[in-house]
Design a protein around this motif. Sequence first.
Motif, mmCIF file in Angstrom:
data_model
loop_
_atom_site.group_PDB
_atom_site.id
_atom_site.type_symbol
_atom_site.label_atom_id
_atom_site.label_comp_id
_atom_site.label_asym_id
_atom_site.label_seq_id
_atom_site.Cartn_x
_atom_site.Cartn_y
_atom_site.Cartn_z
ATOM 1 N N ARG A 165 0.840 -1.197 0.000
ATOM 2 C CA ARG A 165 0.000 0.000 0.000
ATOM 3 C C ARG A 165 0.878 1.252 0.000
ATOM 4 O O ARG A 165 2.075 1.175 -0.108
ATOM 5 C CB ARG A 165 -0.929 0.001 1.225
ATOM 6 C CG ARG A 165 -1.919 -1.141 1.265
ATOM 7 C CD ARG A 165 -3.163 -0.903 0.397
ATOM 8 N NE ARG A 165 -2.897 -1.074 -1.038
ATOM 9 C CZ ARG A 165 -3.703 -0.687 -2.018
ATOM 10 N NH1 ARG A 165 -4.848 -0.077 -1.743
ATOM 11 N NH2 ARG A 165 -3.393 -0.881 -3.273
ATOM 12 N N GLY A 166 0.229 2.399 0.158
ATOM 13 C CA GLY A 166 0.976 3.658 0.169
ATOM 14 C C GLY A 166 1.404 4.023 -1.243
ATOM 15 O O GLY A 166 0.739 3.679 -2.209
ATOM 16 N N PHE A 167 2.502 4.718 -1.357
ATOM 17 C CA PHE A 167 3.050 5.022 -2.673
ATOM 18 C C PHE A 167 4.010 3.916 -3.095
ATOM 19 O O PHE A 167 4.768 3.394 -2.281
ATOM 20 C CB PHE A 167 3.815 6.338 -2.653
ATOM 21 C CG PHE A 167 2.924 7.548 -2.698
ATOM 22 C CD1 PHE A 167 1.913 7.657 -3.643
ATOM 23 C CD2 PHE A 167 3.109 8.593 -1.807
ATOM 24 C CE1 PHE A 167 1.093 8.780 -3.694
ATOM 25 C CE2 PHE A 167 2.296 9.717 -1.857
ATOM 26 C CZ PHE A 167 1.290 9.814 -2.793
ATOM 27 N N GLU A 190 13.820 4.000 -4.689
ATOM 28 C CA GLU A 190 15.119 3.439 -4.346
ATOM 29 C C GLU A 190 15.197 1.920 -4.416
ATOM 30 O O GLU A 190 16.221 1.342 -4.058
ATOM 31 C CB GLU A 190 15.538 3.918 -2.947
ATOM 32 C CG GLU A 190 15.053 3.082 -1.748
ATOM 33 C CD GLU A 190 13.605 3.265 -1.374
ATOM 34 O OE1 GLU A 190 12.759 3.486 -2.260
ATOM 35 O OE2 GLU A 190 13.294 3.163 -0.178
ATOM 36 N N HIS A 191 14.160 1.276 -4.908
ATOM 37 C CA HIS A 191 14.196 -0.195 -4.925
ATOM 38 C C HIS A 191 15.414 -0.689 -5.707
ATOM 39 O O HIS A 191 16.095 -1.625 -5.302
ATOM 40 C CB HIS A 191 12.938 -0.788 -5.583
ATOM 41 C CG HIS A 191 11.656 -0.317 -4.994
ATOM 42 N ND1 HIS A 191 10.438 -0.621 -5.537
ATOM 43 C CD2 HIS A 191 11.392 0.447 -3.914
ATOM 44 C CE1 HIS A 191 9.474 -0.078 -4.819
ATOM 45 N NE2 HIS A 191 10.031 0.590 -3.829
ATOM 46 N N SER A 221 7.729 1.263 0.979
ATOM 47 C CA SER A 221 8.434 1.361 -0.314
ATOM 48 C C SER A 221 9.435 2.509 -0.395
ATOM 49 O O SER A 221 10.465 2.395 -1.038
ATOM 50 C CB SER A 221 7.381 1.534 -1.416
ATOM 51 O OG SER A 221 7.963 2.054 -2.579
ATOM 52 N N MET A 222 9.151 3.618 0.266
ATOM 53 C CA MET A 222 9.976 4.814 0.090
ATOM 54 C C MET A 222 11.139 4.918 1.075
ATOM 55 O O MET A 222 11.955 5.822 0.959
ATOM 56 C CB MET A 222 9.106 6.066 0.221
ATOM 57 C CG MET A 222 7.992 6.126 -0.820
ATOM 58 S SD MET A 222 7.205 7.748 -0.909
ATOM 59 C CE MET A 222 6.210 7.723 0.572
ATOM 60 N N GLY A 281 18.899 4.881 3.084
ATOM 61 C CA GLY A 281 17.589 5.353 2.643
ATOM 62 C C GLY A 281 17.605 5.813 1.210
ATOM 63 O O GLY A 281 18.658 6.131 0.726
ATOM 64 N N GLY A 282 16.435 5.869 0.695
ATOM 65 C CA GLY A 282 15.063 5.873 1.122
ATOM 66 C C GLY A 282 14.625 7.207 1.698
ATOM 67 O O GLY A 282 13.976 7.186 2.726
#
Lengths: 323, 318
Positions: free
Chosen positions: B33-35, B65-66, B97-98, B109-110
């Motif tokens: 979920r989320g962005f 950043e994946h 995800s972020m 990070g991220g």
Amino acid sequence: MTYREALKQGIREALHADGRVFLIGEDVGRYGGAFAVSKGLLQEFGEDRIMDVPLSESGFVGAGIGAAIAGMKPIVELMTVNFSLLAMDQIVNNAATLLHMSGGQINVPVVIRIGCGIGRQLAAQHSHSWEPLFAHIPGLIVLSVGTHEDARYMLAEALKSPDPVIVFEYTSMLNSEKEIPANITQVDISKTKVRRVGKDISLITYGTGVYKCMDAANELAAMGIDVEVVDLRVLRPLDEETILASVSKTHRALIVEDAWKSVSISSEISARIMEKIFYDLDAPVLRLSGVEVPIPYPVHLEEASVPQKNDIINAVKKILNHD
Amino acid sequence: MNAEEGHHLLYQMQLIRRFEEKSAEQYTKAKIRGFLHLYIGEEAVAVGVIQSLADEDKILSTYREHGHAIARGVDTKKIMAEMYGKQEGCSLGRGGSMHFFDTKKNFYGGNAIVSGHLPMAVGMALASKKQNKKNITCCFFGEGAAAEGEFHEAMNLAALWQVPLLMVCENNQYAMGTALKYTHSILELEKKGMAYGIDTVAVDGMDLNAVINAANKAVAKIKETGKPYFLVCNTYRFRAHSMFDAELYRDKGEVEEWKKRDPITTFKKYLLLEKLTTEQELSIIETRIESEVQEAVDFAEVGTWEPIENLTKFVYSQ
């Protein structure tokens, strides 16, 4: 010793104690500090330890955060609290957030000193009391330097913290002189300090309010009113235990601050008193705060913008006449 | 490049691609979920730059950043679990995800404030310099970030202090849905590096070999001089900005044109042409990736939720 000299000795001691410590900020080196707090330190420690920076508040505060993450112990100076807003992204989104958001992986042991407060006729973009903006943020430790002993010894403790510490220093106090008792060589930054023990009412305050409340307490003592003065010292996380113990004992509280009244430190403390010890009160909690205006330049308007000693004395009398 | 190296690089790019496709699937199933910002199309940048770094070099990245995390070797199982919000994730499931973090991999990070991590990257590089360490810091950001004040502050500070920092601008042509020409007065972003006296190179970010060459030179230069370097990788994201994006701002034809320059296809052709691989070997890589991605999903599925009692843990140090 002046408040300025106490701050300087604190910085100097920290630089001597730990090679990872460095001071970074606008005009801290060659100029000697906008308010002359770091005068002479560049000559003593060299430019790797005393770093002048360009006018890039977000940039150098962020760099301080990055250096802290990577094992250094930066002391970042922001000339006035108004300029700190330019670095708010770094302070809130990074310094205060990274430990939690990374699941405990990233500590940010940065210390950010902010010149703050009212009383030098610097007008609306160089003089405010914005501690509440920072005290709102979980993840930050927020300290307020209301006395000379704290000016001298708070920094060493702040540098021991694994978490980001915001230290508010008051430019109007820089020239004030006080003796620091010889037996004090350390302060506890997790604890609020009872500066004067009394039984009739708790004056709860911080920053420039501390000496004002002490002066008011002395005058009130001559009138037979025994005032307890509580210097919050740490605005986040609040030392609720000490605050509530004082009010439970005196049964009355007046909270004094220069900050704007709405959504302030005094709002928070007042609410906690209601929530936790309402039935210990003999009178409603009162607050004296800054008038909600941008701070004006003329001295009479500036003085009228924040609580003064006589306002405190009158408010105490009002509360004591309640019953 | 030998066959083994070629295979590893291809494997990394394809792993990112397949992982992203699977992430999109899991998103549509509401597992994630989320962005969710996919890196598909930009794989050559992360893989080409990160192969030039040593283990002790530090990496900071964006909310897309994946690819960087995977190329860095952050465990794909932990990444998928992070996107599921499970406590087995690389950030305890708290970032999603972020916000991938893995300090053991020097992955910091991220960061989802555009340009917010650039000043920190300067500070981390400054710390290396102060500590006389040999490692460098590598900071990825998009061309959208190059419009932020923090970019300019960071570039100036990095040049002023002469810190070992590789600034990598992934110019994927769109800041969310606004094209480069509507956000920058000068379209050749490398000129912004020159303005600060920083060594700067722009490279075709769709060509892995070009990125590798440029990144290797950049890193060698930084390690030799201790000075910052600005590398602009011109690239393209094939997929929408996020899963909420209807892509009203660009033509399908433009996307199709860029897809002809797919970095994975290009690199496969190169390996075949140079006889560094065979169709059979390519097929083995794909099979291996398929099972690795499935393992990541399986790991995330059986992951557990962080207890609510831990909600405030790590607001402050324990």
